[in-house]
Design a protein around this motif. Structure first.
Motif, PDB file in Angstrom:
ATOM      1  N   SER A 126       0.830  -1.200   0.000  1.00  0.00           N
ATOM      2  CA  SER A 126       0.000   0.000   0.000  1.00  0.00           C
ATOM      3  C   SER A 126       0.867   1.252   0.000  1.00  0.00           C
ATOM      4  N   ASP A 127       0.203   2.395  -0.202  1.00  0.00           N
ATOM      5  CA  ASP A 127       0.910   3.679  -0.191  1.00  0.00           C
ATOM      6  C   ASP A 127       1.492   3.992   1.180  1.00  0.00           C
ATOM      7  N   TYR A 128       1.019   3.324   2.205  1.00  0.00           N
ATOM      8  CA  TYR A 128       1.503   3.555   3.570  1.00  0.00           C
ATOM      9  C   TYR A 128       2.569   2.537   3.986  1.00  0.00           C
ATOM     10  N   GLY A 129       3.082   1.779   3.030  1.00  0.00           N
ATOM     11  CA  GLY A 129       4.146   0.826   3.337  1.00  0.00           C
ATOM     12  C   GLY A 129       3.656  -0.431   4.030  1.00  0.00           C
ATOM     13  N   GLU A 130       2.391  -0.791   3.822  1.00  0.00           N
ATOM     14  CA  GLU A 130       1.833  -2.010   4.407  1.00  0.00           C
ATOM     15  C   GLU A 130       1.752  -3.100   3.336  1.00  0.00           C
ATOM     16  N   LEU A 131       1.868  -4.331   3.774  1.00  0.00           N
ATOM     17  CA  LEU A 131       1.654  -5.464   2.882  1.00  0.00           C
ATOM     18  C   LEU A 131       0.211  -5.915   3.040  1.00  0.00           C
ATOM     19  N   LYS A 132      -0.502  -6.016   1.920  1.00  0.00           N
ATOM     20  CA  LYS A 132      -1.908  -6.423   1.957  1.00  0.00           C
ATOM     21  C   LYS A 132      -2.099  -7.649   1.068  1.00  0.00           C
ATOM     22  N   VAL A 133      -2.721  -8.660   1.645  1.00  0.00           N
ATOM     23  CA  VAL A 133      -3.093  -9.862   0.899  1.00  0.00           C
ATOM     24  C   VAL A 133      -4.603  -9.839   0.714  1.00  0.00           C
TER      25      VAL A 133
END
Length: 283
Positions: A126-133
């Motif tokens: 994500s744009d916030y540096g999170e990993l999303k599955v």
């Protein structure tokens, strides 16, 4: 080029018919298509205090083994998420061959289930540096279970890789430590037999002091790497597990019908313009 108002006045019935036909067709497809629920699991890279070699081991080891903890490190996880191995393992873990009605006796049944899961999964940063599955499925509960399982598998793979690397480094440090100890013992024996005022003795004493510092540094590294191997720090910190969605994510009737209406109006005008130009050319 024909005037816009003249074009509409001549072709409005055909344009309207095209729009209505498109909306009816789109509505039939949208409302008869199976609903898909979205499961989303979110994670962050492990904090730097757990894996940053600058803080734990000093500057020398930093160049050999960089730490995790920034959003850029998620690029490695994104690369891993493309591997079939991840989805095959999750398919076997969750028994997706039965869920997808694949005959277990069929050759490569697990791989086929994994391929279906992979096609319904998106792993993004994500744009916030999170990993999303993200996983879509006809069952809200199953979509959440699959998203969580894929995230946990990615975490496990990178944790295992990190632990293996730490263990390899630990074994290498042990070898260097044993070599330095043997060298120190050899120098110490040489000092016992060296004359008290000889130049060679001064050189041996300087080397012995250097080796003592080196052995102490290796002892510190051994202690720290033993801790890292034993603790097995996580590569990903799961901040939000996927939970069953309350409403389906696909299809989206309002957005789809609006887009269909806009596109049909555009193509209606385009077709009207083409037919009008042909009519004018014939005249």
């Amino acid at each position: 080029m024909p005037d816009l108002f003249d074009l509409v006045s001549k072709w409005w019935k055909q344009i309207l018919a095209l729009v209505i036909l498109t909306l009816i067709t789109t509505a039939v497809v949208v409302y008869t298509a199976p609903k898909k629920y979205l499961g989303v699991a979110t994670a962050l890279p492990a904090p730097t205090f757990a894996t940053d070699k600058r803080g734990v081991f000093g500057e020398n080891v930093e160049t050999l083994y960089p730490g995790l903890g920034t959003s850029d490190d998620l690029d490695f996880v994104l690369g891993t998420s493309k591997l079939d191995t991840v989805y095959n393992a999750v398919a076997e873990q969750l028994g997706l061959t039965d869920y997808y009605a694949i005959d277990k006796s069929e050759k490569n049944a697990v791989r086929k289930a994994g391929s279906i899961l992979k096609g319904r999964t998106r792993v993004i940063k994500s744009d916030y540096g999170e990993l999303k599955v993200k996983v879509w499925d006809a069952s809200a509960e199953k979509a959440a279970d699959m998203a969580n399982a894929v995230m946990e598998k990615l975490q496990q793979i990178h944790q295992d890789v990190q632990t293996v690397n730490n263990d390899i480094m630990l074994q290498n440090i042990k070898k260097q430590y044993e070599t330095s100890q043997a060298e120190y013992q050899r120098l110490h024996d040489s000092l016992l037999s060296a004359p008290a005022s000889s130049a060679d003795r001064n050189i041996l004493e300087a080397k012995e002091k250097s080796l003592i510092d080196q052995v102490q540094e290796y002892e510190k590294l051994l202690s720290q790497y033993n801790l890292m191997v034993t603790a097995k720090p996580q590569a990903l910190i799961i901040t939000e597990r996927a939970s069953p969605a309350l409403w389906p994510d696909k299809p989206k009737p309002k957005q789809t019908l609006l887009a269909a209406a806009v596109l049909s109006i555009f193509f209606g005008f385009l077709l009207a313009l083409i037919f009008e130009r042909r009519r004018m050319v014939k005249q």
